[in-house]
Design a protein around this motif. Structure first.
Motif, mmCIF file in Angstrom:
data_model
loop_
_atom_site.group_PDB
_atom_site.id
_atom_site.type_symbol
_atom_site.label_atom_id
_atom_site.label_comp_id
_atom_site.label_asym_id
_atom_site.label_seq_id
_atom_site.Cartn_x
_atom_site.Cartn_y
_atom_site.Cartn_z
ATOM 1 N N ARG A 78 4.300 2.703 12.037
ATOM 2 C CA ARG A 78 3.166 3.188 12.822
ATOM 3 C C ARG A 78 3.591 3.451 14.276
ATOM 4 O O ARG A 78 3.285 4.503 14.849
ATOM 5 C CB ARG A 78 2.037 2.162 12.759
ATOM 6 N N ARG A 97 1.868 -5.535 4.779
ATOM 7 C CA ARG A 97 3.015 -5.625 5.698
ATOM 8 C C ARG A 97 4.012 -4.505 5.450
ATOM 9 O O ARG A 97 4.677 -4.029 6.370
ATOM 10 C CB ARG A 97 3.706 -6.984 5.523
ATOM 11 N N ARG A 98 4.146 -4.095 4.198
ATOM 12 C CA ARG A 98 5.061 -3.019 3.837
ATOM 13 C C ARG A 98 4.266 -1.848 3.278
ATOM 14 O O ARG A 98 3.254 -2.031 2.596
ATOM 15 C CB ARG A 98 6.059 -3.493 2.787
ATOM 16 N N VAL A 99 4.761 -0.648 3.541
ATOM 17 C CA VAL A 99 4.063 0.552 3.085
ATOM 18 C C VAL A 99 5.060 1.518 2.457
ATOM 19 O O VAL A 99 6.211 1.628 2.894
ATOM 20 C CB VAL A 99 3.312 1.228 4.260
ATOM 21 N N ASP A 151 8.435 -1.218 7.121
ATOM 22 C CA ASP A 151 7.479 -2.136 7.703
ATOM 23 C C ASP A 151 6.329 -1.314 8.286
ATOM 24 O O ASP A 151 6.554 -0.354 9.034
ATOM 25 C CB ASP A 151 8.162 -2.958 8.801
ATOM 26 N N THR A 152 5.118 -1.683 7.966
ATOM 27 C CA THR A 152 3.955 -0.878 8.356
ATOM 28 C C THR A 152 3.821 -0.751 9.870
ATOM 29 O O THR A 152 3.642 0.357 10.399
ATOM 30 C CB THR A 152 2.668 -1.487 7.770
ATOM 31 N N THR A 209 0.852 -1.191 0.000
ATOM 32 C CA THR A 209 0.000 0.000 0.000
ATOM 33 C C THR A 209 0.885 1.237 0.000
ATOM 34 O O THR A 209 1.920 1.275 0.675
ATOM 35 C CB THR A 209 -0.910 0.013 1.244
ATOM 36 N N CYS A 230 10.078 3.548 2.120
ATOM 37 C CA CYS A 230 9.441 2.243 2.315
ATOM 38 C C CYS A 230 9.838 1.638 3.654
ATOM 39 O O CYS A 230 11.041 1.545 3.963
ATOM 40 C CB CYS A 230 9.848 1.301 1.178
ATOM 41 N N VAL A 284 -3.978 0.907 6.576
ATOM 42 C CA VAL A 284 -3.078 0.069 5.778
ATOM 43 C C VAL A 284 -3.057 -1.352 6.333
ATOM 44 O O VAL A 284 -2.795 -1.562 7.516
ATOM 45 C CB VAL A 284 -1.650 0.662 5.770
ATOM 46 N N LEU A 295 -1.968 5.325 8.048
ATOM 47 C CA LEU A 295 -1.455 3.997 8.386
ATOM 48 C C LEU A 295 -2.496 3.144 9.106
ATOM 49 O O LEU A 295 -2.432 1.913 9.063
ATOM 50 C CB LEU A 295 -0.199 4.125 9.257
#
Length: 229
Positions: A169, A96-98, A164-165, A6, A162, A93, A90
Motif C-alpha cells: 500500500r 497481513r498478506r495480499v 505484505d499488505t 485476501t 504476493c 484489505v 488495498l
C-alpha cells in the motif's frame, strides 16, 4: 486483521486489443465469464478468505453476475490505471498478506497458487513467473534487430503476486505520487528497493489480451477438467 489471505483483482480495464464492445473480463469462456473463472478459482483455495474486485465506475456488467452478491467478495472503485485500482482495493484489505491477480488470467493452476503461498511470508514478497524459452531480440527502433539478448535470467512476470499488505500500500502510493510507471506490483516494489522472489509457474497461466487467447484459454481449462475426472 484477517487470519487468511485476501486476493485483489483489478478489473476496471476495457481491453481495447480484444476488439470487443464488452470488456475482456466479461467475455464468455467455457460456460462462465473470464472474471468468474478468475475470482472463483482464487476462492477455491482454502488459504484465501476473500477477494476484493476493483470495478470501473461505468461498469454495466459486474452487477449482473453472482459475484456481486457473493459473501466473500467485496467491490472497490476502479481507478484510471491498474495501480490506482489496486491501491483502492488495498484500502479494503484487512489481511497481513495480499495477493494481486490479473482479472484476465482465468487459467491459474492450484499447484502454482500452492507454490506461491508456500513463500507468502517472505519479507521481499514473491511473484509467479515463467522462464523465457525463446531467443530474445532487442529492436533498434527502426524495425530491425539491434542485438540478441541472453535469456538465461529472463522471466515473464505472471500473477498472482504476493506482498505484505501495508508495504505494498505504501510503495504503490509513493510510486504513483512520484509519477513512476507501475506495470505490475513487483515493478513498484523494485522501484522501492525490494527484490521479490521468482516462483516458477506454468506457461498456461496466460493473460487474455487478444481474441485468439480465448480459444487457447478454453483449451487449457478443458484439459484440466478432463485430467481431474
Amino acid at each position: 486483521m484477517s487470519r487468511g489471505i485476501t486476493a485483489v483483482v483489478p478489473a476496471a480495464g476495457v481491453g481495447r486489443r480484444m476488439a470487443s464492445v464488452v470488456p475482456k473480463q466479461y467475455l464468455s469462456l467455457a460456460g462462465r465469464t473470464v472474471l468468474e473463472h478468475t475470482v472463483l478459482g482464487l476462492l477455491e483455495h482454502p488459504a484465501i478468505d476473500r477477494v476484493v474486485v476493483a470495478i470501473g465506475a461505468e461498469d454495466a456488467w459486474f452487477g449482473e453476475l453472482g459475484l456481486a452478491r457473493h459473501l466473500r467478495i467485496r467491490r472497490a472503485p476502479g481507478g484510471r490505471e491498474r495501480a490506482d485500482s489496486v491501491l483502492n482495493a488495498l484500502a479494503l484489505v484487512e489481511s497481513r498478506r495480499v495477493l494481486v491477480h490479473d482479472a484476465a488470467r482465468p487459467c491459474l493452476h492450484p499447484a502454482d497458487l500452492d507454490a506461491l503461498l508456500a513463500v507468502a511470508d517472505h519479507p521481499q514478497g514473491a511473484i509467479l513467473a515463467c522462464r523465457v524459452r525463446d531467443t530474445m531480440k532487442r529492436g533498434d527502433g527502426r524495425g530491425a534487430i539491434a542485438e540478441s539478448v541472453p535469456r538465461e535470467e529472463l522471466w515473464h512476470a505472471l500473477t498472482p503476486q504476493c506482498f505484505d499488505t501495508g508495504v505494498l500500500r505504501r510503495v504503490l502510493a509513493d510510486a504513483l505520487a512520484a509519477g513512476q510507471a507501475v506495470t505490475d506490483e513487483a515493478s513498484a516494489m523494485e522501484w522501492a528497493g525490494f527484490h521479490p522472489l521468482l516462483v516458477e509457474g506454468r506457461a498456461d497461466n496466460i493473460k487474455i489480451t487478444r481474441p485468439e487467447d480465448l480459444a487457447l484459454a478454453e483449451f487449457f481449462l478443458q484439459q484440466r477438467q478432463e485430467s481431474n475426472r
